[in-house]
Design a protein around this motif. Sequence first.
Motif, PDB file in Angstrom:
ATOM      1  N   MET A 195       0.852  -1.265  -0.031  1.00  0.00           N
ATOM      2  CA  MET A 195      -0.231  -0.509  -0.193  1.00  0.00           C
ATOM      3  C   MET A 195       0.700   1.358   0.278  1.00  0.00           C
ATOM      4  O   MET A 195       1.767   1.131   0.812  1.00  0.00           O
ATOM      5  N   GLN A 196       0.851   2.226  -0.925  1.00  0.00           N
ATOM      6  CA  GLN A 196       1.546   3.412  -1.361  1.00  0.00           C
ATOM      7  C   GLN A 196       1.022   4.266   0.309  1.00  0.00           C
ATOM      8  O   GLN A 196      -0.138   4.366   0.419  1.00  0.00           O
ATOM      9  N   PRO A 197       2.322   4.837   0.574  1.00  0.00           N
ATOM     10  CA  PRO A 197       1.465   5.994   1.469  1.00  0.00           C
ATOM     11  C   PRO A 197       0.807   7.423   1.402  1.00  0.00           C
ATOM     12  O   PRO A 197       1.427   7.734  -0.210  1.00  0.00           O
ATOM     13  N   LEU A 198       0.282   7.536   1.802  1.00  0.00           N
ATOM     14  CA  LEU A 198      -0.591   9.783   0.929  1.00  0.00           C
ATOM     15  C   LEU A 198       0.581  10.474   1.457  1.00  0.00           C
ATOM     16  O   LEU A 198       1.048  10.276   2.637  1.00  0.00           O
ATOM     17  N   PRO A 199       0.379  11.262   0.873  1.00  0.00           N
ATOM     18  CA  PRO A 199       0.900  12.352   0.223  1.00  0.00           C
ATOM     19  C   PRO A 199       0.742  13.511   1.758  1.00  0.00           C
ATOM     20  O   PRO A 199      -0.646  12.920   2.439  1.00  0.00           O
ATOM     21  N   PRO A 200       1.141  14.333   2.320  1.00  0.00           N
ATOM     22  CA  PRO A 200       1.304  14.593   3.566  1.00  0.00           C
ATOM     23  C   PRO A 200      -0.182  16.126   3.125  1.00  0.00           C
ATOM     24  O   PRO A 200       0.419  16.228   0.964  1.00  0.00           O
ATOM     25  N   PRO A 201      -0.905  16.759   3.490  1.00  0.00           N
ATOM     26  CA  PRO A 201      -1.903  18.062   2.748  1.00  0.00           C
ATOM     27  C   PRO A 201      -1.126  19.283   2.240  1.00  0.00           C
ATOM     28  O   PRO A 201       0.274  19.280   3.260  1.00  0.00           O
ATOM     29  N   PRO A 202      -0.704  19.323   1.915  1.00  0.00           N
ATOM     30  CA  PRO A 202      -0.197  20.568   1.138  1.00  0.00           C
ATOM     31  C   PRO A 202      -1.016  22.612   1.825  1.00  0.00           C
ATOM     32  O   PRO A 202      -2.499  22.181   2.569  1.00  0.00           O
ATOM     33  N   PRO A 203       0.021  23.165   2.333  1.00  0.00           N
ATOM     34  CA  PRO A 203      -0.969  24.073   3.352  1.00  0.00           C
ATOM     35  C   PRO A 203      -2.000  24.904   2.413  1.00  0.00           C
ATOM     36  O   PRO A 203      -2.674  25.496   3.200  1.00  0.00           O
ATOM     37  N   ALA A 204      -1.901  24.928   1.244  1.00  0.00           N
ATOM     38  CA  ALA A 204      -3.395  25.720   0.854  1.00  0.00           C
ATOM     39  C   ALA A 204      -4.062  25.285   0.680  1.00  0.00           C
ATOM     40  O   ALA A 204      -5.133  25.432   0.515  1.00  0.00           O
ATOM     41  N   LEU A 205      -4.657  23.890   1.253  1.00  0.00           N
ATOM     42  CA  LEU A 205      -5.532  22.992   1.413  1.00  0.00           C
ATOM     43  C   LEU A 205      -6.270  23.616   1.459  1.00  0.00           C
ATOM     44  O   LEU A 205      -7.911  23.488   1.635  1.00  0.00           O
ATOM     45  N   LEU A 206      -6.436  24.229   3.482  1.00  0.00           N
ATOM     46  CA  LEU A 206      -7.627  25.223   3.899  1.00  0.00           C
ATOM     47  C   LEU A 206      -8.287  26.263   3.084  1.00  0.00           C
ATOM     48  O   LEU A 206      -9.053  27.410   3.492  1.00  0.00           O
ATOM     49  N   ARG A 207      -7.491  26.242   1.701  1.00  0.00           N
ATOM     50  CA  ARG A 207      -8.522  27.890   0.742  1.00  0.00           C
ATOM     51  C   ARG A 207      -9.511  27.990   0.305  1.00  0.00           C
ATOM     52  O   ARG A 207      -9.569  27.022   0.566  1.00  0.00           O
ATOM     53  N   GLY A 208     -10.609  28.739   0.588  1.00  0.00           N
ATOM     54  CA  GLY A 208     -11.636  28.170   0.015  1.00  0.00           C
ATOM     55  C   GLY A 208     -12.445  26.734   0.832  1.00  0.00           C
ATOM     56  O   GLY A 208     -13.663  26.112  -0.033  1.00  0.00           O
ATOM     57  N   ALA A 209     -11.840  26.676   2.010  1.00  0.00           N
ATOM     58  CA  ALA A 209     -12.450  25.229   2.322  1.00  0.00           C
ATOM     59  C   ALA A 209     -13.248  25.183   4.087  1.00  0.00           C
ATOM     60  O   ALA A 209     -13.735  26.586   4.469  1.00  0.00           O
ATOM     61  N   THR A 210     -13.786  24.393   4.409  1.00  0.00           N
ATOM     62  CA  THR A 210     -14.393  24.430   5.364  1.00  0.00           C
ATOM     63  C   THR A 210     -13.637  23.111   6.614  1.00  0.00           C
ATOM     64  O   THR A 210     -13.295  22.193   5.892  1.00  0.00           O
ATOM     65  N   LEU A 211     -13.209  23.728   7.631  1.00  0.00           N
ATOM     66  CA  LEU A 211     -12.511  22.867   8.325  1.00  0.00           C
ATOM     67  C   LEU A 211     -13.003  21.583   9.132  1.00  0.00           C
ATOM     68  O   LEU A 211     -14.067  21.904  10.162  1.00  0.00           O
ATOM     69  N   LEU A 212     -13.737  20.190   9.096  1.00  0.00           N
ATOM     70  CA  LEU A 212     -14.165  19.300  10.183  1.00  0.00           C
ATOM     71  C   LEU A 212     -13.242  18.142  10.705  1.00  0.00           C
ATOM     72  O   LEU A 212     -11.924  17.765  10.069  1.00  0.00           O
ATOM     73  N   LEU A 213     -12.729  18.757  11.869  1.00  0.00           N
ATOM     74  CA  LEU A 213     -12.054  17.846  13.394  1.00  0.00           C
ATOM     75  C   LEU A 213     -12.678  17.056  13.736  1.00  0.00           C
ATOM     76  O   LEU A 213     -13.834  16.366  14.607  1.00  0.00           O
ATOM     77  N   ASP A 214     -12.208  15.240  13.597  1.00  0.00           N
ATOM     78  CA  ASP A 214     -12.573  14.517  14.527  1.00  0.00           C
ATOM     79  C   ASP A 214     -11.969  14.636  15.743  1.00  0.00           C
ATOM     80  O   ASP A 214     -10.673  16.027  15.456  1.00  0.00           O
TER      81      ASP A 214
END
Length: 246
Positions: free
Chosen positions: A1-20
């Motif tokens: 199983m290939q590792p997933l990349p880390p999220p880019p910092p720009a991911l939160l632009r124009g987003a809603t942040l939802l957290l466990d």
Amino acid sequence: MQPLPPPPPALLRGATLLLDVDGTLIELAPRPDAVVVAPGLLDLLAAARDRVAGGVALISGRAAADVAALLPVAGIEIIGSHGLEHRAADGAITRPPRPAGLDAARAAFAAFAAAHPGVLVEDKPIGVALHYRQAPDHGPAVQSLAAAWASAEGLRLQTGKAMVELRGAGGDKGAGLRRLMAEPKRAVTRPVFMGDDDTDEPAHAAAVALGGAGVLVGARRASAARFALPDVAAVHGWLRAALAAL
């Protein structure tokens, strides 16, 4: 199983942040009431509330009132009890009626816990959980007990990390995420969900289906998430960097 990349910092632009919460924002502990809120976490959530386009919301298996007491940040909506509870920003909580048969199942859980040291009962408004993190050898017996009561009383069986929960039918974290994203202020944003457990998978899948992304926290496993971070500390660090980039 290939590792997933880390999220880019720009991911939160124009987003809603939802957290466990547990295992994502807060380190897991032997008991649900023994978790520790890291210094600076409340300020980090307040900053996300104010700076992310769609704000921030919490999606947890804990009761919504417990999450609010644990993370007392004003103006944050909470989905609790695996999608069955909604706590509005003003503190009002909506939930379905307590399921029939839950009290009998709770009594059976309590009797089992009393006879098996290390097994703990967690009461919720519309559910009851058994935790066996401190007694992993009892895991198979806990699973069998919960499955039997779920079948006998028509309750939904929810499994997670060293725990089982019985609750009413309907709802999951994905449904909770969709409810939050249907609100007008968020409908024009992309959901970014972060979670660590199997119980978070419906929310990862819902975030992707709505044009956003999921971020898996912890060990790599099969997941709908597109990105990954190794642990709670990495989540905090990434959030600080992503908020600074907005």
